[in-house]
Design a protein around this motif. Structure first.
Motif, PDB file in Angstrom:
ATOM      1  N   ASP A  77       0.853  -1.206   0.000  1.00  0.00           N
ATOM      2  CA  ASP A  77       0.000   0.000   0.000  1.00  0.00           C
ATOM      3  C   ASP A  77       0.883   1.249   0.000  1.00  0.00           C
ATOM      4  O   ASP A  77       0.612   2.207  -0.710  1.00  0.00           O
ATOM      5  CB  ASP A  77      -0.879   0.062   1.270  1.00  0.00           C
ATOM      6  CG  ASP A  77      -1.924  -1.036   1.293  1.00  0.00           C
ATOM      7  OD1 ASP A  77      -2.189  -1.612   0.218  1.00  0.00           O
ATOM      8  OD2 ASP A  77      -2.440  -1.325   2.383  1.00  0.00           O
ATOM      9  N   ALA A  78       1.947   1.212   0.823  1.00  0.00           N
ATOM     10  CA  ALA A  78       2.832   2.378   0.952  1.00  0.00           C
ATOM     11  C   ALA A  78       3.497   2.690  -0.386  1.00  0.00           C
ATOM     12  O   ALA A  78       3.661   3.853  -0.752  1.00  0.00           O
ATOM     13  CB  ALA A  78       3.881   2.126   2.029  1.00  0.00           C
ATOM     14  N   LEU A  79       3.855   1.646  -1.127  1.00  0.00           N
ATOM     15  CA  LEU A  79       4.491   1.874  -2.436  1.00  0.00           C
ATOM     16  C   LEU A  79       3.492   2.524  -3.392  1.00  0.00           C
ATOM     17  O   LEU A  79       3.810   3.499  -4.081  1.00  0.00           O
ATOM     18  CB  LEU A  79       4.991   0.554  -3.042  1.00  0.00           C
ATOM     19  CG  LEU A  79       5.707   0.737  -4.373  1.00  0.00           C
ATOM     20  CD1 LEU A  79       7.157   1.151  -4.148  1.00  0.00           C
ATOM     21  CD2 LEU A  79       5.660  -0.520  -5.225  1.00  0.00           C
ATOM     22  N   GLN A  80       2.278   1.989  -3.394  1.00  0.00           N
ATOM     23  CA  GLN A  80       1.287   2.524  -4.327  1.00  0.00           C
ATOM     24  C   GLN A  80       0.896   3.965  -3.974  1.00  0.00           C
ATOM     25  O   GLN A  80       0.619   4.756  -4.855  1.00  0.00           O
ATOM     26  CB  GLN A  80       0.065   1.599  -4.370  1.00  0.00           C
ATOM     27  CG  GLN A  80       0.388   0.312  -5.128  1.00  0.00           C
ATOM     28  CD  GLN A  80      -0.753  -0.683  -5.091  1.00  0.00           C
ATOM     29  OE1 GLN A  80      -1.152  -1.142  -4.027  1.00  0.00           O
ATOM     30  NE2 GLN A  80      -1.275  -1.021  -6.250  1.00  0.00           N
ATOM     31  N   LYS A  81       0.946   4.282  -2.688  1.00  0.00           N
ATOM     32  CA  LYS A  81       0.624   5.667  -2.276  1.00  0.00           C
ATOM     33  C   LYS A  81       1.820   6.600  -2.417  1.00  0.00           C
ATOM     34  O   LYS A  81       1.707   7.798  -2.186  1.00  0.00           O
ATOM     35  CB  LYS A  81       0.192   5.673  -0.805  1.00  0.00           C
ATOM     36  CG  LYS A  81      -1.192   5.114  -0.584  1.00  0.00           C
ATOM     37  CD  LYS A  81      -1.552   5.296   0.890  1.00  0.00           C
ATOM     38  CE  LYS A  81      -2.753   4.475   1.254  1.00  0.00           C
ATOM     39  NZ  LYS A  81      -2.650   3.911   2.613  1.00  0.00           N
ATOM     40  N   GLY A  82       2.992   6.038  -2.703  1.00  0.00           N
ATOM     41  CA  GLY A  82       4.184   6.867  -2.858  1.00  0.00           C
ATOM     42  C   GLY A  82       4.862   7.205  -1.536  1.00  0.00           C
ATOM     43  O   GLY A  82       5.717   8.091  -1.472  1.00  0.00           O
ATOM     44  N   GLU A  83       4.489   6.491  -0.469  1.00  0.00           N
ATOM     45  CA  GLU A  83       5.158   6.750   0.831  1.00  0.00           C
ATOM     46  C   GLU A  83       6.572   6.175   0.840  1.00  0.00           C
ATOM     47  O   GLU A  83       7.429   6.614   1.582  1.00  0.00           O
ATOM     48  CB  GLU A  83       4.330   6.157   1.980  1.00  0.00           C
ATOM     49  CG  GLU A  83       3.030   6.903   2.184  1.00  0.00           C
ATOM     50  CD  GLU A  83       2.051   6.158   3.060  1.00  0.00           C
ATOM     51  OE1 GLU A  83       2.414   5.138   3.660  1.00  0.00           O
ATOM     52  OE2 GLU A  83       0.890   6.598   3.112  1.00  0.00           O
ATOM     53  N   VAL A  84       6.775   5.121   0.056  1.00  0.00           N
ATOM     54  CA  VAL A  84       8.133   4.632  -0.232  1.00  0.00           C
ATOM     55  C   VAL A  84       8.212   4.493  -1.754  1.00  0.00           C
ATOM     56  O   VAL A  84       7.178   4.426  -2.425  1.00  0.00           O
ATOM     57  CB  VAL A  84       8.443   3.263   0.441  1.00  0.00           C
ATOM     58  CG1 VAL A  84       8.470   3.375   1.943  1.00  0.00           C
ATOM     59  CG2 VAL A  84       7.468   2.189  -0.002  1.00  0.00           C
ATOM     60  N   GLN A  85       9.419   4.453  -2.271  1.00  0.00           N
ATOM     61  CA  GLN A  85       9.566   4.433  -3.739  1.00  0.00           C
ATOM     62  C   GLN A  85       9.978   3.059  -4.265  1.00  0.00           C
ATOM     63  O   GLN A  85       9.779   2.756  -5.427  1.00  0.00           O
ATOM     64  CB  GLN A  85      10.585   5.489  -4.181  1.00  0.00           C
ATOM     65  CG  GLN A  85      10.118   6.917  -4.008  1.00  0.00           C
ATOM     66  CD  GLN A  85      10.023   7.358  -2.562  1.00  0.00           C
ATOM     67  OE1 GLN A  85      10.887   7.028  -1.754  1.00  0.00           O
ATOM     68  NE2 GLN A  85       8.972   8.070  -2.236  1.00  0.00           N
ATOM     69  N   MET A  86      10.602   2.237  -3.406  1.00  0.00           N
ATOM     70  CA  MET A  86      11.042   0.914  -3.865  1.00  0.00           C
ATOM     71  C   MET A  86      10.808  -0.142  -2.795  1.00  0.00           C
ATOM     72  O   MET A  86      10.921   0.137  -1.600  1.00  0.00           O
ATOM     73  CB  MET A  86      12.547   0.934  -4.206  1.00  0.00           C
ATOM     74  CG  MET A  86      12.850   1.460  -5.584  1.00  0.00           C
ATOM     75  SD  MET A  86      14.635   1.473  -5.871  1.00  0.00           S
ATOM     76  CE  MET A  86      14.962  -0.265  -6.061  1.00  0.00           C
ATOM     77  N   LEU A  87      10.529  -1.358  -3.269  1.00  0.00           N
ATOM     78  CA  LEU A  87      10.349  -2.517  -2.389  1.00  0.00           C
ATOM     79  C   LEU A  87      10.966  -3.730  -3.075  1.00  0.00           C
ATOM     80  O   LEU A  87      11.234  -3.704  -4.281  1.00  0.00           O
ATOM     81  CB  LEU A  87       8.861  -2.852  -2.226  1.00  0.00           C
ATOM     82  CG  LEU A  87       7.862  -1.856  -1.662  1.00  0.00           C
ATOM     83  CD1 LEU A  87       6.464  -2.475  -1.743  1.00  0.00           C
ATOM     84  CD2 LEU A  87       8.197  -1.519  -0.231  1.00  0.00           C
ATOM     85  N   ALA A  88      11.112  -4.810  -2.309  1.00  0.00           N
ATOM     86  CA  ALA A  88      11.496  -6.089  -2.927  1.00  0.00           C
ATOM     87  C   ALA A  88      10.682  -7.200  -2.264  1.00  0.00           C
ATOM     88  O   ALA A  88      11.225  -8.037  -1.545  1.00  0.00           O
ATOM     89  CB  ALA A  88      12.997  -6.328  -2.773  1.00  0.00           C
ATOM     90  N   PRO A  89       9.366  -7.201  -2.494  1.00  0.00           N
ATOM     91  CA  PRO A  89       8.533  -8.230  -1.857  1.00  0.00           C
ATOM     92  C   PRO A  89       8.768  -9.594  -2.494  1.00  0.00           C
ATOM     93  O   PRO A  89       9.222  -9.679  -3.642  1.00  0.00           O
ATOM     94  CB  PRO A  89       7.107  -7.751  -2.170  1.00  0.00           C
ATOM     95  CG  PRO A  89       7.245  -6.986  -3.424  1.00  0.00           C
ATOM     96  CD  PRO A  89       8.593  -6.334  -3.388  1.00  0.00           C
TER      97      PRO A  89
END
Ligand code: LMR
Length: 329
Positions: A77-89
């Motif tokens: 959710d945070a990635l889609q809202k732009g609260e973080v810019q990168m993830l590696a799920p």
């Protein structure tokens, strides 16, 4: 002009310059849920180092490991809202977004080895899967390996019957749910950050994961047996918020792409070694007995778990049969 006025002038100018310099550096928050001392943790740090070097510090990568910022679902959710810019799920975390084709990676025994797997992740299928993320505002940058998964519990798990009645922690994946049911276990979806506690308190009896995750989350302290089943794959999609990425200047995109390509090679090179070392550490801890299955035990477990392939409705069964045994079945 008096000296103090000059100084104030210089300090103010200095401050303005600092603020400008700060403003000019692009900050990328890269959040993930694994420990720093894992293939993903190390690769994220390696990417940070390369990205900052290639962009000459115009980009600052802030890596937040170990669910420090967000847990499993929240990070998406945070990635889609732009609260973080990168993830590696893990790849298992992508199907719940509505792109269920990603569940192919969760099918037990679907990849015989890394060659099979990389045929998918490094080929057209991998690209096509990533393109499906774009409608969700997500850009797929790379696939990183962790390892094949193993099973643990407080009793030896050698045959399908041994799983009967056990509550087994799973990621939120329909296929992994079916896989656990295929051996008579009860799947329980649990956030990665909660697994140790869930095992300690008995909310769940066992789990599956890569050995590097098993060791770095101290699961060996709360599980007496670890069976080397290698039944499924755990790997990651390195992803970015697409809107954010699209707005980056072209030269920055190029630098980050180069850094990501090198970090990906690094991630995939260290993954096996990290897991081998974690296995040695689990053994050395003396807390968990590591069980190697006989060929007969492996075959019986595989036969039971393959029934989950028939129950899934994502990948055509004829394709799966062909994939697993070609013209032989
Ligand atoms: C899990 O939830 O078991 C994995 O996704 C953890 C990881 O390595 O990201």
């Amino acid at each position: 002009m008096k000296l103090h006025q000059l100084l104030i002038g210089l300090i103010t100018a200095g401050l303005v310059l600092t603020v400008q310099a700060k403003d000019q550096s692009i900050v990328i928050k890269f959040s993930h849920i694994a420990a720093e001392d894992t293939p993903k943790g190390k690769a994220a740090e390696h990417f940070k180092k390369l990205a900052e070097k290639y962009t000459k510090n115009k980009v600052k990568i802030e890596v937040y490991p170990n669910s420090k910022l967000f847990k499993d679902k929240d990070e998406m959710d945070a990635l889609q809202k732009g609260e973080v810019q990168m993830l590696a799920p893990s790849l298992s975390k992508l199907a719940p977004l509505g792109i269920k084709e990603f569940e192919i990676f969760d099918l037990p025994y679907i990849f015989n080895d890394y060659k099979d797997l990389h045929g998918i992740t490094r080929g057209q299928v991998g690209k096509d899967l990533f393109s499906r993320l774009e409608v969700k505002g997500i850009l797929g940058l790379a696939y990183w390996d962790n390892a094949f998964k193993q099973m643990s519990a407080n009793k030896p798990l050698r045959k399908p019957d041994d799983f009967k009645g056990l509550k087994m922690r799973i990621q939120a994946s329909k296929i992994i749910d079916l896989q656990m049911q295929s051996v008579g276990a009860t799947p329980v979806v649990t956030s990665f950050a909660e697994v140790h506690k869930a095992l300690q308190t008995g909310t769940v009896d066992g789990t599956e994961n890569s050995i590097s995750n098993f060791y770095t989350q101290n699961i060996h302290e709360v599980q007496k047996f670890l069976t080397l089943t290698n039944h499924g794959y755990l790997g990651y999609a390195v992803i970015a918020n697409k809107k954010f990425w699209d707005k980056l200047p072209d030269d920055i995109k190029d630098d980050l792409t180069k850094a990501m390509a090198e970090a990906t090679d690094y991630a995939n090179e260290i993954a096996k070694k990290e897991n081998d070392e974690a296995l040695a550490q689990v053994k050395a801890s003396g807390k968990t007995e590591v069980i190697e299955l006989t060929p007969e035990e492996k075959a019986a477990l595989k036969k039971a778990m393959l029934t989950s392939h028939d129950k899934q409705d994502i990948i055509p069964k004829a394709f799966l049969r062909w994939w697993l045994c070609g013209d032989k079945c």
